[in-house]
Design an enzyme around this catalytic site. Structure first.
Site, mmCIF file in Angstrom:
data_model
loop_
_atom_site.group_PDB
_atom_site.id
_atom_site.type_symbol
_atom_site.label_atom_id
_atom_site.label_comp_id
_atom_site.label_asym_id
_atom_site.label_seq_id
_atom_site.Cartn_x
_atom_site.Cartn_y
_atom_site.Cartn_z
ATOM 1 N N GLY B 96 50.228 32.998 27.271
ATOM 2 C CA GLY B 96 51.174 33.816 28.024
ATOM 3 C C GLY B 96 50.567 34.267 29.326
ATOM 4 C CG ASP B 208 54.995 36.010 19.408
ATOM 5 O OD1 ASP B 208 55.788 35.112 19.034
ATOM 6 O OD2 ASP B 208 54.184 35.846 20.327
#
Lengths: 195, 939
Positions: B96, B208
């Site tokens: 990310g 997540d």
């Protein structure tokens, strides 16, 4: 007879349009719409929807039929393709909408869309209508990019040809195409949801 | 869209284009450099658009920390530095907007840790949130969760987390490496559940959960899963993943694992729901599926964009586990089985069926209210399965499945699927040649590849619906149909009459097209009644029901009802769609067909012409429909003796088709076949031969010599050969047709009876009555088995009667004819049949005529004799022969008998030319009669 007057029309309309006569532009659009639709229908009927003979050959054929070669200039050709690509888009999308409206009807097969696989498009009516909506949005954001897509998808021009038509270098067309394609790909998912 | 948006868009796009000029590994750095001071939204937009240009993997996924990951270029400067109490070492991975480093902690204990540092400083708000959560995170203390050791900010305001370092790869890979069986995998999964359960108790969602966030730690010989990045998604990634500027979405998580309700781009534009424990349960369900099957619920390709994955998750029901399994390539199935220490894919398949499939389904069902409400419940169900107890999750009900089936295939697909299915397997058992040149049938042939897919799909579904049918064997199409019909027979869909009516109607059509019109009619009537009662008189399903029921009613011989239904369909369609619509023309065309079948040819002609008129007036005429009507139109023309008009209609059909289709298109063969029949009738045998030859060529090229339609043309050629007296050729062709149909349709099919009938005729002509009897009997048997229409059943009986009669077996002939008459009761028949019937009835059991009956016959004969040439020669000829036979029986071979016989022969020669089999038969019979052998053989 018919043939002569048609080529004259097209030629004159192109010129008038270039000189800023927007009515000539829309007349040209209608004129091309009929002609291309007819050509496309006979193509599809003869070759079937999965034929490799696609929009490019179609447009070339139309160009040779409709534009008086002995007087045509380079700009005529470039402009012709720009208009014709837009016309092709209309034809493809109209067809798709028709198909959607018919629901159970069999209908005619859709035209093959060039490079559609780059967008993971299935050549299904839903996809095409979604694509059209995305293109509409793209047009308001950046008309130049819209032209690029139209030339690629609906006129089936290669990267080289597209570069030539847009007066850009091949490298910048490649980059521009990649980015635009990426944008479309992402937004396609979204607009399908909305449809 | 505003002008500013355009400016902004062009700016972002050109920034991305600039970045594309750099080598791939430098691009991320370029984005950061170029967007510095521009704010995160722009950077995020550029980043996303850049990611979408990658044709391989635009779906953003963080990489699992792994030792082989090369060091990051753009932020590598941190290596060797100190952050908090940690000395930063090599880069473990990049994910990310953060980078994970291996670091060493000196105080309070010396140990290795993983430190995740954000690339960018965060806003004030995000920092507060992190501070608030830090305490909660610190409370997490579970053997299946990687511990958070410290959280803070670097000197340049970038937040970081330090967590327990797990020296192991992703858990799934570890399971595969060790070839863990299903039970062992479930135990590992249970541990993951325990970890999540612990966090939920502490009020923390993971948000997540995905395989790369679960690492495998090896403790002794045990594989212990450790969940990493707990709660971090919220603190670290959220602001950076704010996609609102670009896509209008705010998403935290990884597309395939994200719970649908948190996406908020559903069909009805629901706002995204706040994630809760059930969102984590969804992710656990996806994870469980990967543990078991090695792939996620929604099939996706590497080139799917984030948005397309999200929209799939949000808008479509995940297919059942087992359906995904069927969709995998055999090599993949094999590998998956091996990785689970199973010898064959079938073993794995059996293992996945049932409990496990239901558990996964209950965990990932789109509506979160239907999911397990707690991780504890999910874990308990998995445990129950391991203990061999009944699980809480159950198989979806039949109703649920059918609703799913309908929902997934709402638009056209289902009806198309079922109809195609019927056509592929059942073929259309109809009158011998394209009276209603079956458009759909031709399309089915063209779309054979698509059909296959549809069939496979349906088979999968039904295998699922009827597990007892499956068990290793293929469920047959009939099984599927029975199943579907049976279910509809029960009270399903009572609360949704539209669905029920729709399904009834489709099944009606399928049964009908598969050659079971009786059942089709019952279903169609039910659909119609239901529709009228619940949906209103002009509902589309009522219109469709009238049309279908009307069409089927004609098939079972109920022309009265059929006409009534179709006329109602006509009125309503005119009302709803206006007269000038293809719906109306379709009904008109069908009305034409049923009237033609009743030999009401003038009426049929009117209907067809009306239909044609409508079709031609359409702004964009449907040429396929036009050719179909034109082709049908030729039949009443032909029967009315307007052969020129008939030929013109067919020639026009062929002309249009030459434009429409390429030379070898199967559709062309229908019209060519009809032309062949017509030309034969017009006694233009050479032209007929040419037309049939071309039809045969087209079918051979387009369909192949094994196709049933090919047999139809061969059969027609045989009839032509018989007509011109070329018996050897006829016999060869008939055998060929028989072979084709036996191979493609099997012996129990109406079409397989056609050659038998013709062979019967042929044998009659050859004077081989025993052979004729055998052939007609075979034909009759087939037609009984397939329960053909009364008219079709009567045909071979007629042949039998003639053959018996020729052998002077009057009793048997009479039985056969009476049976035929009974079948044909109320159905208009040709006058020659009526005459034959009455003539045979006129004979008493030992062949002597009743005077009364003879008189009747004579009067009929007078009616049949009309002065012009258009008289019914066949009827007249038959009657003359009959009368001759009576005369002979009464008075011997008198002059009158002779004259009657000669007349009969002459009459019949008008219909059956010199070489025709029937001509031969009649002459033979006449000779026998005149020789006086008839009466001597009567006992």
């Amino acid at each position: 007879m018919q043939q002569v007057s048609k080529t004259l029309d097209t030629f004159q309309l192109l010129r008038q349009w270039r000189e800023g006569d927007s009515a000539a532009g829309s007349e040209l659009f209608v004129h091309l719409y009929d002609e291309l639709k007819h050509l496309a229908a006979s193509r599809v009927a003869n070759e079937g929807p999965r034929s490799d003979l696609g929009a490019t050959e179609l447009l070339h054929e139309a160009y040779f039929r409709l534009v008086d070669q002995s007087h045509a200039e380079w700009q005529d050709r470039a402009q012709f393709f720009a208009v014709a690509a837009r016309v092709m888009r209309r034809i493809v999308i109209d067809k798709a909408r028709e198909r959607l409206a018919e629901k159970r009807g069999a209908g005619q097969p859709l035209l093959p869309l060039h490079y559609a696989e780059e967008l993971n498009l299935d050549n299904q009516p839903e996809d095409l209508v979604a694509l059209d909506r995305c293109l509409e949005a793209l047009g308001t954001l950046d008309p130049d990019r819209l032209r690029l897509v139209e030339l690629r998808f609906f006129a089936g021009l290669s990267l080289e040809e597209t570069a030539k038509h847009l007066g850009l270098s091949r490298a910048s067309v490649v980059r521009r195409w990649r980015v635009t394609r990426g944008w479309l790909r992402r937004n396609l998912g979204k607009s399908q949801v909305e449809s | 869209m505003t002008a500013t948006e355009g400016v902004q868009f062009r700016r972002i796009a050109s920034l991305v284009e600039e970045c594309l000029g750099f080598p791939a590994e430098q691009r991320a750095g370029e984005v950061v450099r170029r967007c510095q001071g521009e704010g995160l939204p722009l950077a995020a937009a550029v980043d996303l658009l850049l990611a979408s240009t990658e044709s391989t993997s635009p779906v953003r996924e963080s990489h699992p920390p792994s030792a082989s990951q090369p060091g990051a270029n753009s932020s590598g400067e941190l290596s060797g530095n100190r952050i908090g109490s940690f000395r930063i070492g090599r880069v473990l991975g990049k994910g990310g907007m953060g980078i994970v480093y291996l670091a060493e902690q000196q105080e309070p204990v010396r140990r290795q840790v993983a430190v995740k540092i954000a690339l960018q400083p965060l806003g004030l708000q995000a920092n507060w949130r992190i501070a608030a959560e830090r305490q909660a995170l610190a409370r997490l203390n579970h053997s299946n969760i990687a511990r958070i050791l410290e959280a803070g900010q670097t000197s340049d305001q970038r937040p970081y987390f330090a967590m327990e370092y797990i020296d192991g790869g992703p858990v799934l890979a570890a399971c595969d490496e060790r070839k863990l069986g299903i039970a062992e995998r479930l135990k590992v999964f249970l541990q993951v559940c325990r970890g999540v359960e612990h966090a939920h108790r502490n009020g923390i969602l993971h948000r997540d959960l995905k395989p790369s966030n679960i690492l495998a730690s090896v403790e002794g010989s045990e594989l212990v899963p450790k969940i990493i990045d707990f709660g971090i998604a919220k603190g670290l990634d959220e602001p950076l993943l704010d996609l609102t500027q670009v896509t209008g979405l705010a998403i935290v998580g990884t597309p395939s694992y994200i719970a649908p309700e948190t996406i908020g781009i559903g069909e009805k534009f629901e706002a995204p729901q706040v994630a809760d424990t059930r969102s984590d349960i969804y992710s656990l369900g996806v994870l469980l599926q990967e543990f078991l099957l090695g792939c996620r619920p929604h099939a996706q390709s590497p080139s799917d964009s984030v948005v397309s994955v999200l929209s799939k998750v949000a808008n479509t029901d995940p297919p059942p586990l087992i359906e995904r399994w069927y969709g995998l390539k055999p090599e993949r199935q094999k590998r998956l089985a091996l990785e689970r220490s199973l010898e064959t894919p079938i073993q794995l398949q059996r293992r996945l069926r049932g409990d496990l499939q239901w558990i996964v389904q209950k965990a990932i069902v789109r509506n979160r209210d239907e999911r397990y409400s707690t991780v504890t419940a999910l874990a308990a169900d998995v445990q129950r399965h391991l203990d061999g107890e009944a699980v809480e999750a159950g198989p979806p009900t039949a109703r649920y499945r059918l609703v799913k089936l309908l929902k997934r295939n709402r638009s056209a697909a289902l009806s198309a699927a079922l109809v195609l299915l019927a056509l592929t397997f059942g073929f259309v058992a109809r009158t011998i040649e394209a009276r209603r040149a079956n458009q759909r049938a031709a399309e089915a042939i063209v779309a054979r590849d698509d059909t296959k897919k549809v069939v496979e799909f349906l088979l999968t579904l039904f295998r699922e619906a009827a597990p007892d049918v499956a068990a290793g064997e293929e469920a047959t199409v009939s099984d599927m149909l029975e199943e579907a019909t049976e279910r509809l027979g029960k009270d399903v869909f009572v609360d949704s009459p539209e669905v029920r009516a729709d399904l009834l109607l489709q099944l009606a059509e399928v049964h009908w097209r598969r050659g079971d019109p009786q059942r089709g009619l019952i279903l169609a009537n039910e659909a119609l009644e239901l529709g009228k009662k619940e949906l209103g008189e002009n509902h589309r399903l009522v219109l469709g029901g009238l049309h279908v029921a009307g069409t089927i009613a004609s098939e079972v011989g109920d022309y009265e009802r059929s006409t009534e239904l179709l006329l109602e369909a006509l009125d309503r369609n005119v009302e709803v769609h206006s007269y000038d619509s293809t719906k109306v023309s379709d009904v008109l065309a069908n009305l034409g067909a049923i009237h033609e079948e009743q030999d009401l040819d003038q009426l049929a002609l009117d209907y067809y012409e009306q239909a044609l008129g409508i079709l031609e007036r359409q702004p964009a005429p449907d040429v396929a429909r036009i050719t179909s009507v034109l082709s049908n139109l030729s039949v009443p023309y032909r029967k009315l003796g307007r052969l020129q008009d008939a030929e013109q209609a067919l020639r026009r059909t062929i002309e249009i088709q030459d434009d429409l289709y390429e030379e070898n298109h199967p559709q062309r063969a229908f019209a060519l076949n009809n032309l062949g029949i017509l030309l034969q009738e017009a006694k233009r045998f050479d032209d007929a031969r040419e037309a049939l030859k071309e039809a045969r060529r087209v079918r051979e090229v387009s369909l192949g010599v094994d196709h049933p339609y090919y047999g139809l043309t061969v059969n027609l050629q045989a009839q032509l050969a018989m007509r011109v007296g070329d018996w050897a050729e006829a016999e060869g062709l008939l055998n060929e047709a028989r072979e084709v149909w036996l191979k493609s349709l099997g012996p129990d099919h109406l079409w397989s009876s056609y050659p038998e009938y013709n062979i019967g005729d042929l044998r009659l002509g050859q004077g081989d009555y025993a052979g004729a009897l055998a052939a007609f009997q075979r034909c009759s048997e087939i037609r009984d088995i397939v329960d053909a229409t009364p008219r079709a059943k009567a045909g071979p009986l007629l042949g039998l009667a003639i053959a018996w009669h020729a052998q002077d077996e009057y009793v048997k002939a009479k039985v056969a004819l009476d049976t035929a008459a009974e079948l044909l009761h109320g159905i208009p028949t040709t006058s020659s049949f009526q005459l034959l019937l009455e003539a045979v009835r006129a004979q008493n059991l030992n062949g002597k005529p009743h005077a009364e009956q003879e008189l009747l016959l004579q009067s009929r004969l007078d009616e049949a004799v009309v002065p012009d040439d258009d008289g019914d020669w066949e009827a007249r000829g038959l009657a003359h022969i009959m009368l001759a036979s009576f005369e002979i029986q009464r008075n011997g071979t008198s002059a009158r008998a002779r004259e009657l016989t000669m007349r009969g022969v002459a009459d019949l020669a008008e219909v059956f030319p010199e070489h025709h089999v029937w001509h031969r038969m009649i002459v033979r019979r006449a000779e026998a009669l005149l020789a006086g052998s008839a009466s001597s053989a009567s006992d």
